[in-house]
Design an enzyme around this catalytic site. Structure first.
Site, mmCIF file in Angstrom:
data_model
loop_
_atom_site.group_PDB
_atom_site.id
_atom_site.type_symbol
_atom_site.label_atom_id
_atom_site.label_comp_id
_atom_site.label_asym_id
_atom_site.label_seq_id
_atom_site.Cartn_x
_atom_site.Cartn_y
_atom_site.Cartn_z
ATOM 1 N N ASP A 18 18.363 -16.114 18.070
ATOM 2 C CA ASP A 18 17.813 -17.265 18.784
ATOM 3 C C ASP A 18 17.335 -18.254 17.721
ATOM 4 O OD1 ASP A 18 16.657 -18.807 20.943
ATOM 5 O OD2 ASP A 18 14.713 -17.969 20.362
ATOM 6 N N ASP A 20 14.797 -21.454 18.143
ATOM 7 C CA ASP A 20 13.433 -21.979 18.154
ATOM 8 C C ASP A 20 12.401 -20.858 18.113
ATOM 9 O OD1 ASP A 20 14.791 -24.311 18.451
ATOM 10 O OD2 ASP A 20 14.168 -24.685 20.522
#
Length: 276
Positions: A18, A20
């Site tokens: 992922d 952020d």
């Protein structure tokens, strides 16, 4: 710590990240809000509100219902926005805005996975106008991101073609595993959010990074490692091996407007303040 180098007689493996709060310390879309304002994509009021939206994101992220409301709102808000303009703004400001907020620990992990012979794939709900350049900056081999329909005039139509969120992230990595020959039991995944549980459950080596409360509970219950990344360090201050030009992205999802994602989060922040 990652052990050993991949045995190339075995099926291939990958590490899925992922973006952020996992690889970078902030929201990738909100980080560009000032640049979008200067480029005329958002107005001054929206630019100011993104500071609050960034705070909300960093404090606790967005749950499933909030993400769904954001998606519905941004699909209409971005209609007519010029895709090339967004790309140009991101390209002009990428190093100044993103380089300083990359976690040193994440950059080291990416390097270790590459050294071990594993591909690195960024899997993000944000738009590819933002995610693809960041992936290239990091040396990622592939990128999966949300995409929106682009009309013949080069502008977003307002229709979402693919939303890289929740279960669809898991579906995307399974499709990559099938096409690239990855053995998911030998693959790794990293995320900060419980909304990425399907992606984490799809691999043999799941890791929670700076996890929200729900993911921390799940990680402890499942025996997954919990990692705390705290040191954003510009890539240029790291080892020379991390400063070489990144390999080209081989498979990348086409785009959602990064500016549209910013606007969606601004709308969410406004809802929290009771101004919408």
């Amino acid at each position: 710590m990652l052990w050993g180098v991949e045995n190339h007689s075995l099926p291939r493996a990958a590490a899925f990240f992922d973006l952020d709060k996992t690889v970078i310390a902030k929201s990738s879309t909100l980080t560009f809000s000032k640049s979008f304002y200067q480029g005329g994509l958002i107005n001054r009021r929206a630019a100011l509100r993104t500071a609050y939206a960034q705070f909300v994101f960093l404090a606790g992220g967005l749950d499933h219902d909030q993400m769904e409301r954001m998606r519905e709102y941004l699909s209409t808000l971005c209609r007519g926005w010029n895709v090339q303009q967004v790309r140009e703004i991101v390209a002009e400001t990428l190093h100044d805005l993103i380089d300083p907020i990359i976690y040193d620990e994440a950059a080291s992990l990416i390097e270790e996975h590459h050294t071990a012979g594993r591909d690195v794939v960024i899997v993000s709900t944000s738009g590819a106008e933002v995610v693809e350049p960041i992936g290239e900056l990091l040396g990622a081999d592939r990128v999966v991101a949300t995409r929106m329909v682009v009309g013949e005039d080069g502008c977003f139509t307002g229709e979402v073609e693919y939303y890289a969120y929740g279960p669809t992230k898991a579906e995307a990595i399974r499709e990559l595993a099938a096409s690239e020959g990855y053995d998911l039991d030998r693959c790794y995944a990293y995320s900060d959010s419980a909304t990425d549980l399907p992606m984490l459950q799809a691999v043999g080596h799941a890791h929670a990074v700076n996890p929200d409360r729900a993911l921390r509970r799940e990680a402890l219950a499942r025996g997954w490692p919990v990692l705390e990344f705290r040191r954003p360090v510009p890539l240029k201050k790291r080892l020379p091996t991390l400063s070489v030009p990144a390999r080209p992205t081989l498979v990348a999802a086409a785009a959602i407007g990064a500016a549209a994602a910013t606007a969606g989060l601004v709308w969410y922040a406004s809802r929290r303040r009771g101004t919408v």
